[in-house]
Design a protein around this motif. Structure first.
Motif, PDB file in Angstrom:
ATOM      1  N   PRO A  21      10.384  -1.445   9.908  1.00 30.81           N
ATOM      2  CA  PRO A  21      10.481  -2.327   8.749  1.00 30.81           C
ATOM      3  C   PRO A  21       9.418  -1.971   7.712  1.00 30.81           C
ATOM      4  O   PRO A  21       8.449  -1.272   8.009  1.00 30.81           O
ATOM      5  CB  PRO A  21      10.269  -3.721   9.312  1.00 30.81           C
ATOM      6  N   ALA A  22       9.619  -2.470   6.510  1.00 35.21           N
ATOM      7  CA  ALA A  22       8.686  -2.173   5.425  1.00 35.21           C
ATOM      8  C   ALA A  22       7.272  -2.561   5.832  1.00 35.21           C
ATOM      9  O   ALA A  22       7.042  -3.617   6.433  1.00 35.21           O
ATOM     10  CB  ALA A  22       9.092  -2.940   4.181  1.00 35.21           C
ATOM     11  N   MET A  23       6.328  -1.695   5.522  1.00 36.32           N
ATOM     12  CA  MET A  23       4.920  -1.957   5.810  1.00 36.32           C
ATOM     13  C   MET A  23       4.099  -1.360   4.675  1.00 36.32           C
ATOM     14  O   MET A  23       4.062  -0.141   4.514  1.00 36.32           O
ATOM     15  CB  MET A  23       4.538  -1.271   7.118  1.00 36.32           C
ATOM     16  N   GLN A  98      12.388  -0.822   0.270  1.00 33.38           N
ATOM     17  CA  GLN A  98      12.504  -2.282   0.124  1.00 33.38           C
ATOM     18  C   GLN A  98      12.081  -2.619  -1.299  1.00 33.38           C
ATOM     19  O   GLN A  98      10.947  -2.300  -1.682  1.00 33.38           O
ATOM     20  CB  GLN A  98      11.577  -2.962   1.122  1.00 33.38           C
ATOM     21  N   SER A 234      12.505 -11.710   9.278  1.00 34.58           N
ATOM     22  CA  SER A 234      11.068 -11.847   9.420  1.00 34.58           C
ATOM     23  C   SER A 234      10.780 -13.333   9.548  1.00 34.58           C
ATOM     24  O   SER A 234      11.702 -14.168   9.490  1.00 34.58           O
ATOM     25  CB  SER A 234      10.342 -11.232   8.214  1.00 34.58           C
ATOM     26  N   MET A 262       2.958 -11.765  11.551  1.00 31.25           N
ATOM     27  CA  MET A 262       2.418 -10.598  12.257  1.00 31.25           C
ATOM     28  C   MET A 262       1.687 -11.120  13.492  1.00 31.25           C
ATOM     29  O   MET A 262       0.462 -11.159  13.550  1.00 31.25           O
ATOM     30  CB  MET A 262       1.458  -9.832  11.353  1.00 31.25           C
ATOM     31  N   VAL A 295      12.808  -8.520  15.034  1.00 32.26           N
ATOM     32  CA  VAL A 295      11.459  -7.981  14.840  1.00 32.26           C
ATOM     33  C   VAL A 295      10.423  -8.937  15.417  1.00 32.26           C
ATOM     34  O   VAL A 295      10.694 -10.127  15.581  1.00 32.26           O
ATOM     35  CB  VAL A 295      11.194  -7.708  13.337  1.00 32.26           C
ATOM     36  N   LYS A 297       6.595  -8.141  17.618  1.00 26.87           N
ATOM     37  CA  LYS A 297       5.952  -7.766  18.878  1.00 26.87           C
ATOM     38  C   LYS A 297       6.924  -7.167  19.890  1.00 26.87           C
ATOM     39  O   LYS A 297       6.916  -7.529  21.065  1.00 26.87           O
ATOM     40  CB  LYS A 297       5.217  -8.955  19.485  1.00 26.87           C
ATOM     41  N   GLY A 317      13.543  -3.699  15.222  1.00 24.99           N
ATOM     42  CA  GLY A 317      12.528  -3.416  14.205  1.00 24.99           C
ATOM     43  C   GLY A 317      11.145  -3.419  14.843  1.00 24.99           C
ATOM     44  O   GLY A 317      10.788  -4.350  15.574  1.00 24.99           O
ATOM     45  N   ARG A 320       4.176  -2.558  13.554  1.00 27.08           N
ATOM     46  CA  ARG A 320       2.860  -2.108  14.007  1.00 27.08           C
ATOM     47  C   ARG A 320       2.962  -1.105  15.159  1.00 27.08           C
ATOM     48  O   ARG A 320       2.152  -0.186  15.255  1.00 27.08           O
ATOM     49  CB  ARG A 320       2.020  -3.332  14.384  1.00 27.08           C
ATOM     50  N   CYS A 349      -4.649  -3.383  11.002  1.00 28.50           N
ATOM     51  CA  CYS A 349      -3.775  -2.926   9.894  1.00 28.50           C
ATOM     52  C   CYS A 349      -3.545  -4.066   8.900  1.00 28.50           C
ATOM     53  O   CYS A 349      -3.583  -3.870   7.683  1.00 28.50           O
ATOM     54  CB  CYS A 349      -2.453  -2.386  10.430  1.00 28.50           C
ATOM     55  N   LYS A 350      -3.350  -5.265   9.435  1.00 30.38           N
ATOM     56  CA  LYS A 350      -3.124  -6.432   8.573  1.00 30.38           C
ATOM     57  C   LYS A 350      -4.373  -6.722   7.728  1.00 30.38           C
ATOM     58  O   LYS A 350      -4.278  -6.996   6.532  1.00 30.38           O
ATOM     59  CB  LYS A 350      -2.774  -7.630   9.450  1.00 30.38           C
ATOM     60  N   ASP A 353      -4.681  -4.234   4.891  1.00 25.15           N
ATOM     61  CA  ASP A 353      -3.731  -4.571   3.832  1.00 25.15           C
ATOM     62  C   ASP A 353      -4.274  -5.735   2.995  1.00 25.15           C
ATOM     63  O   ASP A 353      -4.277  -5.692   1.764  1.00 25.15           O
ATOM     64  CB  ASP A 353      -2.384  -4.930   4.478  1.00 25.15           C
TER      65      ASP A 353
HETATM   66  C1  LIG Z   1       0.037  -3.830   7.203  1.00 25.02           C
HETATM   67  C2  LIG Z   1       1.358  -4.525   7.112  1.00 25.02           C
HETATM   68  C3  LIG Z   1       2.094  -4.466   5.925  1.00 25.02           C
HETATM   69  C4  LIG Z   1       3.345  -5.108   5.849  1.00 25.02           C
HETATM   70  N1  LIG Z   1       4.084  -4.982   4.692  1.00 25.02           N
HETATM   71  C5  LIG Z   1       5.339  -5.518   4.647  1.00 25.02           C
HETATM   72  C6  LIG Z   1       6.187  -5.287   3.532  1.00 25.02           C
HETATM   73  O1  LIG Z   1       5.868  -4.549   2.599  1.00 25.02           O
HETATM   74  N2  LIG Z   1       7.404  -5.878   3.527  1.00 25.02           N
HETATM   75  C7  LIG Z   1       7.849  -6.645   4.576  1.00 25.02           C
HETATM   76  O2  LIG Z   1       8.971  -7.155   4.528  1.00 25.02           O
HETATM   77  N3  LIG Z   1       7.071  -6.857   5.651  1.00 25.02           N
HETATM   78  C8  LIG Z   1       5.853  -6.293   5.731  1.00 25.02           C
HETATM   79  N4  LIG Z   1       5.097  -6.438   6.866  1.00 25.02           N
HETATM   80  C9  LIG Z   1       5.654  -7.174   8.040  1.00 25.02           C
HETATM   81  C10 LIG Z   1       6.286  -6.192   9.038  1.00 25.02           C
HETATM   82  O3  LIG Z   1       7.392  -5.516   8.467  1.00 25.02           O
HETATM   83  C11 LIG Z   1       6.773  -6.906  10.328  1.00 25.02           C
HETATM   84  O4  LIG Z   1       7.735  -7.854  10.003  1.00 25.02           O
HETATM   85  C12 LIG Z   1       5.641  -7.584  11.102  1.00 25.02           C
HETATM   86  O5  LIG Z   1       4.521  -6.732  11.214  1.00 25.02           O
HETATM   87  C13 LIG Z   1       6.097  -8.008  12.504  1.00 25.02           C
HETATM   88  O6  LIG Z   1       6.630  -6.907  13.196  1.00 25.02           O
HETATM   89  P1  LIG Z   1       5.795  -6.132  14.360  1.00 25.02           P
HETATM   90  O7  LIG Z   1       5.429  -7.174  15.365  1.00 25.02           O
HETATM   91  O8  LIG Z   1       6.762  -5.120  14.885  1.00 25.02           O
HETATM   92  O9  LIG Z   1       4.605  -5.541  13.709  1.00 25.02           O
HETATM   93  C14 LIG Z   1       3.852  -5.825   6.962  1.00 25.02           C
HETATM   94  C15 LIG Z   1       3.110  -5.861   8.153  1.00 25.02           C
HETATM   95  C16 LIG Z   1       1.874  -5.221   8.236  1.00 25.02           C
HETATM   96  C17 LIG Z   1       1.122  -5.266   9.538  1.00 25.02           C
END
Ligand SMILES: Cc1cc2nc3c(=O)[nH]c(=O)nc-3n(C[C@H](O)[C@H](O)[C@H](O)COP(=O)(O)O)c2cc1C
Length: 489
Positions: A21-23, A98, A234, A262, A295, A297, A317, A320, A349-350, A353
């Motif tokens: 997913p977008a990050m 995205q 999300s 997150m 999505v 964890k 999805g 991290r 990472c969070k 950001d």
């Molecule tokens: C550093 C960081 C940046 C993120 N940026 C976006 C984003 O640009 N757009 C989005 O929809 N979600 C964003 N997310 C949320 C992630 O896409 C995801 O939904 C969330 O981390 C939970 O998934 P995970 O447990 O697999 O990490 C971001 C998450 C992190 C940690």
């Protein structure tokens, strides 16, 4: 494995069921342009065989923000064209950006809300989404994802906190859905029926008086009715409960809804899987097969496979986890899941950001800006003569573990595995130095540990010796330390 089966999405065939997913990476500068760092980040996912790569939130307008990718003008197209081409050249992955519209936020804590928008402002946003989607197609991407989640404009229309009282009336579900409907219609008319359009929206707002699963099921159904090609879910990430730090603009992941978005190491695995399953069951029950991305964890290949096999999701999805190890799919394909560098959800990472700093992973070798490339040649780390000497002892309500430093290749970290009573051993922690403390242990239960060292190239040592330790029941007659005594006036 269902996880590795190809999947067709409106004419686009995805090689497997894994989506990153977008990050936000903070790799682009304030100029919003694609640069080499951005290209390297996404090529790395392609080298790891991720089925569908979603490029970080990319702005459709020029509003000021920190470092953020943009696609708000034709001058951004060449950079995106290069990014899409380089990803396509690196493997079978498909790539979609995205696209996002966000409202103004000030350092004072003030923020613009959607009820401040005049009808002409709303029309402009709809146009901007259409124009940006046109640029996405022109750049050679495989599709486009509409960011309708978290604290951003489209999500704010869907929210139960929508204060508008016109055709976008926040008091009715239809009013809340109207903006998304108009944007979707506009984007579809620009990109055509054969170009995949995905959407990301919230399965739960996770704020006081926010919406939950019942609304999300109906929002998802409308998106399916409107011909969205996939739905990526999300949770949370809202401004309503964000914590304002003086002098800083509000960051929508600082409150409880940010935790849910997150989920950190203290959350159980798959905390949101039931929401994707609930939305999927509802939409399928109404005759729509729009693919649903679960999505939150997900990192264990067998748990990911179960979600698909049990019909709880159509795609997996992982944000991290794939940041930590972009080779996750490749390692599963090769039957080497034990080689995956497991995300420990420490949320470094969070934090990066949040502070507008380059987003990297704590588990990568110090000072690197991209995930290391796996190298299977040569020997990985090994334990010194006489073994790892893993030892465990109970100390202050925790189990303290110590072991010897691994030798050989440059060791970047150690995975700590734990089994409770007769359960299976799972990674509970990753550390850089050869010691760890397990603080979530309960008296009366028995714990078994082993550790594995890994190097920058992703090579693992054999497991260390394993130690078993029974956690004693606490002595409740013992007086607590004086400092924690409470006085009752
Ligand atoms: C550093 C960081 C940046 C993120 N940026 C976006 C984003 O640009 N757009 C989005 O929809 N979600 C964003 N997310 C949320 C992630 O896409 C995801 O939904 C969330 O981390 C939970 O998934 P995970 O447990 O697999 O990490 C971001 C998450 C992190 C940690």
């Amino acid at each position: 494995m269902k996880l590795l089966e190809p999947f067709a999405l409106n004419g686009m065939t995805i090689a497997n069921r894994v989506l990153v997913p977008a990050m936000v990476t903070r790799l682009s500068g304030e100029d919003g342009l694609v640069n080499q760092g951005v290209i390297d980040r996404y090529v790395r996912y392609a080298q790891g065989h991720v089925g569908l790569i979603v490029v970080e939130a990319t702005a459709i307008h020029d509003a000021k923000s920190g470092p953020l990718l943009r696609i708000s003008d034709d001058r951004f197209i060449p950079g995106h064209r290069e990014l899409a081409a380089r990803v396509h050249g690196a493997g079978p992955s498909k790539i979609v950006p995205q696209i996002i519209h966000f409202m103004k936020v000030a350092r004072s804590g003030w923020r613009q809300t959607i009820d401040m928008l005049a009808p002409a402002d709303i029309d402009r946003i709809i146009e901007q989404f259409g124009a940006a989607a046109g640029r996405v197609r022109a750049a050679g991407y495989d599709g486009v994802e509409l960011h309708s989640a978290h604290a951003y404009t489209l999500s704010s229309f869907l929210s139960r906190h929508n204060k508008r009282r016109d055709e976008y009336d926040g008091r009715t579900l239809e009013g809340r859905l109207r903006m998304f409907g108009k944007v979707m219609q506009r984007v579809r008319s620009v990109v055509g029926s054969d170009f995949p359009i995905g959407v990301r929206f919230l399965a739960e707002e996770a704020i006081k008086d926010g919406y939950g699963l019942p609304d999300a099921q109906r929002i998802g159904l409308r998106m399916a009715q409107m011909g969205v090609d996939y739905i990526s879910l999300s949770i949370g990430g809202k401004f309503e409960d964000a914590v304002h730090r003086p002098g800083q603009p509000l960051y929508p992941y600082t409150g409880y809804s940010g935790d849910k978005c997150m989920p950190g190491d203290w959350y159980p695995p798959l905390p949101h899987a039931h929401l994707a399953a609930g939305i999927k069951a509802y939409i399928n029950g109404k005759g729509f097969q729009t693919p649903i991305v679960s999505v939150g964890k997900i990192s264990d290949p067998s748990e990911a496979e179960s979600l698909l096999a049990e019909g709880k999701a159509d795609m997996i999805g992982m944000a991290r986890q794939l940041l930590a190890d972009p080779d996750w799919v490749r390692k599963v394909e090769a039957g080497r899941p034990e080689k995956i560098i497991r995300c420990i959800y420490c949320n470094v990472c969070k934090q990066l950001d949040e502070n507008f700093k380059l987003v990297t992973c704590f588990l990568w070798p110090k000072g690197t800006t991209q995930a290391p490339v796996e190298d299977e040649s040569g020997a990985g780390p090994h334990w010194p003569e006489g073994g790892a000497g893993l030892a465990a002892r109970v100390r202050n309500g925790a189990i303290a573990l110590t072991w010897k430093r691994a030798e050989g290749a440059e060791v970047t970290g150690y995975d700590v595995y734990r089994a409770e009573d007769d359960g299976t051993a799972k990674v509970v922690e990753a550390v850089k130095a050869p010691k760890s403390a397990d603080r979530v242990v309960l008296g009366g239960l028995t714990y078994r540990y082993h550790v594995m060292a890994y190097d920058a190239a992703g090579r693992h040592s054999p497991p260390s010796n394993s130690v078993t330790i029974a956690m004693p029941m606490p002595d409740l007659t013992e007086r607590p330390p004086a400092s924690s005594e409470t006085s009752h006036a």
